[in-house]
Design a protein around this motif. Structure first.
Motif, PDB file in Angstrom:
ATOM      1  N   HIS A  16      -5.048  -6.267  -3.560  1.00 54.89           N
ATOM      2  CA  HIS A  16      -4.150  -6.491  -3.121  1.00 54.89           C
ATOM      3  C   HIS A  16      -2.477  -5.616  -3.035  1.00 54.89           C
ATOM      4  N   PHE A  17      -2.213  -5.676  -1.946  1.00 57.32           N
ATOM      5  CA  PHE A  17      -0.170  -4.595  -2.164  1.00 57.32           C
ATOM      6  C   PHE A  17       0.291  -5.376  -1.882  1.00 57.32           C
ATOM      7  N   LEU A  18       1.959  -5.243  -2.068  1.00 60.25           N
ATOM      8  CA  LEU A  18       3.203  -6.159  -1.236  1.00 60.25           C
ATOM      9  C   LEU A  18       3.472  -5.758  -0.591  1.00 60.25           C
ATOM     10  N   VAL A  19       4.100  -6.849   0.621  1.00 61.74           N
ATOM     11  CA  VAL A  19       4.645  -6.495   2.202  1.00 61.74           C
ATOM     12  C   VAL A  19       5.560  -7.461   2.060  1.00 61.74           C
ATOM     13  N   SER A  20       7.120  -6.345   2.315  1.00 63.35           N
ATOM     14  CA  SER A  20       8.287  -7.355   1.792  1.00 63.35           C
ATOM     15  C   SER A  20       8.360  -8.699   1.089  1.00 63.35           C
ATOM     16  N   GLY A  21       7.697  -8.091  -0.686  1.00 58.63           N
ATOM     17  CA  GLY A  21       8.052  -8.757  -1.266  1.00 58.63           C
ATOM     18  C   GLY A  21       6.414  -9.612  -1.401  1.00 58.63           C
ATOM     19  N   ALA A  22       5.745 -10.257   0.078  1.00 63.23           N
ATOM     20  CA  ALA A  22       4.885 -11.060  -0.052  1.00 63.23           C
ATOM     21  C   ALA A  22       3.375 -10.601  -0.336  1.00 63.23           C
ATOM     22  N   PRO A  23       2.211 -10.989  -1.771  1.00 66.03           N
ATOM     23  CA  PRO A  23       1.247 -10.661  -1.497  1.00 66.03           C
ATOM     24  C   PRO A  23       0.458 -10.092  -0.368  1.00 66.03           C
ATOM     25  N   GLN A  24      -0.522  -8.975   0.309  1.00 64.81           N
ATOM     26  CA  GLN A  24      -1.314  -8.959   1.309  1.00 64.81           C
ATOM     27  C   GLN A  24      -3.017  -8.285   0.707  1.00 64.81           C
ATOM     28  N   PRO A  25      -3.540  -8.685   1.394  1.00 64.09           N
ATOM     29  CA  PRO A  25      -4.828  -8.156   1.272  1.00 64.09           C
ATOM     30  C   PRO A  25      -4.947  -6.201   1.224  1.00 64.09           C
ATOM     31  N   SER A  26      -5.291  -5.852   0.895  1.00 63.27           N
ATOM     32  CA  SER A  26      -4.990  -3.467   0.812  1.00 63.27           C
ATOM     33  C   SER A  26      -5.720  -3.592   2.294  1.00 63.27           C
ATOM     34  N   PRO A  27      -5.434  -2.972   2.837  1.00 66.59           N
ATOM     35  CA  PRO A  27      -5.675  -2.359   4.118  1.00 66.59           C
ATOM     36  C   PRO A  27      -6.906  -1.245   3.771  1.00 66.59           C
ATOM     37  N   GLU A  28      -6.186  -0.506   2.460  1.00 70.27           N
ATOM     38  CA  GLU A  28      -6.907   0.791   2.318  1.00 70.27           C
ATOM     39  C   GLU A  28      -8.828  -0.065   1.548  1.00 70.27           C
ATOM     40  N   LYS A  29      -9.864  -0.559   2.847  1.00 69.19           N
ATOM     41  CA  LYS A  29     -10.798  -0.676   2.360  1.00 69.19           C
ATOM     42  C   LYS A  29     -12.182   0.395   2.408  1.00 69.19           C
ATOM     43  N   PRO A  30     -13.307   0.262   1.023  1.00 70.13           N
ATOM     44  CA  PRO A  30     -14.078   0.998   1.929  1.00 70.13           C
ATOM     45  C   PRO A  30     -14.962   0.833   2.254  1.00 70.13           C
ATOM     46  N   GLU A  31     -14.882   0.377   3.644  1.00 73.63           N
ATOM     47  CA  GLU A  31     -15.697  -0.033   4.474  1.00 73.63           C
ATOM     48  C   GLU A  31     -14.600   1.019   5.926  1.00 73.63           C
ATOM     49  N   ARG A  32     -13.918   1.306   6.051  1.00 72.39           N
ATOM     50  CA  ARG A  32     -12.497   2.255   6.488  1.00 72.39           C
ATOM     51  C   ARG A  32     -13.738   3.587   6.567  1.00 72.39           C
TER      52      ARG A  32
END
Length: 343
Positions: A16-32
């Motif tokens: 996860h990472f925070l976006v505008s204070g809200a936790p979101q799934p990290s887009p830095e995924k191994p699949e990239r």
């Protein structure tokens, strides 16, 4: 041209990472990494697993304090009662010239600029291998210069690196792979240029070289006045001390597409030509494309091909270091287009 990559780099898998204070799934995924490896192979590149380069090239860029932190913090973090599964900072210093804390929590805040770079048990080995890819690609370019005036190699660095300062991680980045590659190239060339075409400003790269005249740093990116990394990347940042005039930022409006991007690239390339470097590092962000999840700029795969062709006209030995670029259908094809263009 070869692509340097080790599947061990996929072990780092932030949740996860925070976006505008809200936790979101990290887009830095191994699949990239899978998508980009496919894109490189489709461009005709040969996959090569990089050798272990040791800590030397990393230590040439990053402080021993920071390297110790990266290599030990996860184990220390797990000794904290009730600690999170990943190392994530919750406090940051108001200055960087004060006392250095002994606490794992304090050091996390000191060495991590934001919450986008959590550290797990598998992170440090993957970070090391990502840096090894940058070293191997730069060394390959040096090895080929006797038979080829403008050899090229591609380092599929994941996790990326251009937001990492000498002693601070940030924005998915831990070790500054582009700076590591530039350090290897500096072993032969008096002057090396770094061209960053990521969606986001390469603030860590700028920070590493800001007071140095031997490495010119040039970055084209979405205007940071309302966009990450916010505090760096403005046009009036030109370097300091001996490095004054050796940093060139080209912030552009959000949504900029192919036709309007190319004149800015021409200005960047003209500045690099005026520096007359012996070699070039391209910090290749693929997140400037229109369908990237971050959605900041609007380049197309064909536009990236044109970017590659324009850079090739410099005729320099070139190490391409992967930075951003996140999962969508055209991630791999966009890399293919760029690599075919620069080749």
């Amino acid at each position: 041209m070869n692509v340097y990559y080790d599947r061990a780099q996929k072990a780092h898998a932030p949740k996860h990472f925070l976006v505008s204070g809200a936790p979101q799934p990290s887009p830095e995924k191994p699949e990239r990494a899978d998508a980009m490896l496919s894109g490189a192979v489709n461009a005709g590149l040969t996959p090569v697993v990089p050798p272990d380069a040791g800590l030397g090239p990393i230590a040439a860029v990053h402080t021993p304090e920071y390297i110790t932190f990266l290599s030990t913090i996860y184990e220390r973090w797990q000794r904290i009662d009730g600690a999170s599964a990943e190392v994530v900072p919750n406090i940051h210093p108001d200055r960087r010239d004060g006392a250095y804390p002994k606490s794992a929590v304090g050091q996390a805040g000191y060495h991590m600029a934001d919450t986008a770079c959590p550290i797990s048990a598998d992170s440090w080995p993957a970070i090391r291998r990502s840096a090894d890819a940058a070293v191997a690609a730069a060394q390959a370019v040096l090895a080929e210069t006797e038979s080829n005036a403008a050899p090229k190699a591609y380092a599929l660095c994941r996790p990326p690196g251009h937001h990492a300062f000498a002693d601070m991680a940030g924005g998915f980045c831990f070790v500054n792979n582009s700076a590591v590659a530039a350090g290897v190239l500096r072993s032969r060339y008096d002057r090396v240029a770094i061209l960053d075409v990521d969606l986001h400003h390469g603030n860590g790269t700028q920070g590493v070289f800001y007071a140095r005249p031997d490495v010119l740093t040039v970055s084209i990116h979405a205007d940071p006045v309302r966009f990450y990394p916010f505090f760096w990347g403005h046009a009036d940042e030109r370097g300091s001390g001996a490095g004054l005039g050796y940093n060139y930022n080209l912030p552009i409006p959000r949504g900029t597409a192919d036709a309007d991007y190319m004149p800015t690239l021409d200005a960047a390339l003209a500045r690099i030509a005026a520096f007359a470097p012996g070699a070039l590092v391209v910090a290749l962000g693929l997140d400037s494309r229109a369908d990237d999840p971050f959605g900041g700029l609007s380049l197309t795969p064909d536009g990236y091909g044109a970017v590659g062709r324009a850079i090739a006209q410099l005729g320099l030995p070139t190490t391409i270091v992967q930075e951003g670029g996140y999962l969508s259908d055209d991630l791999g094809p966009t890399l293919t287009s760029f690599l075919q263009g620069i080749a």
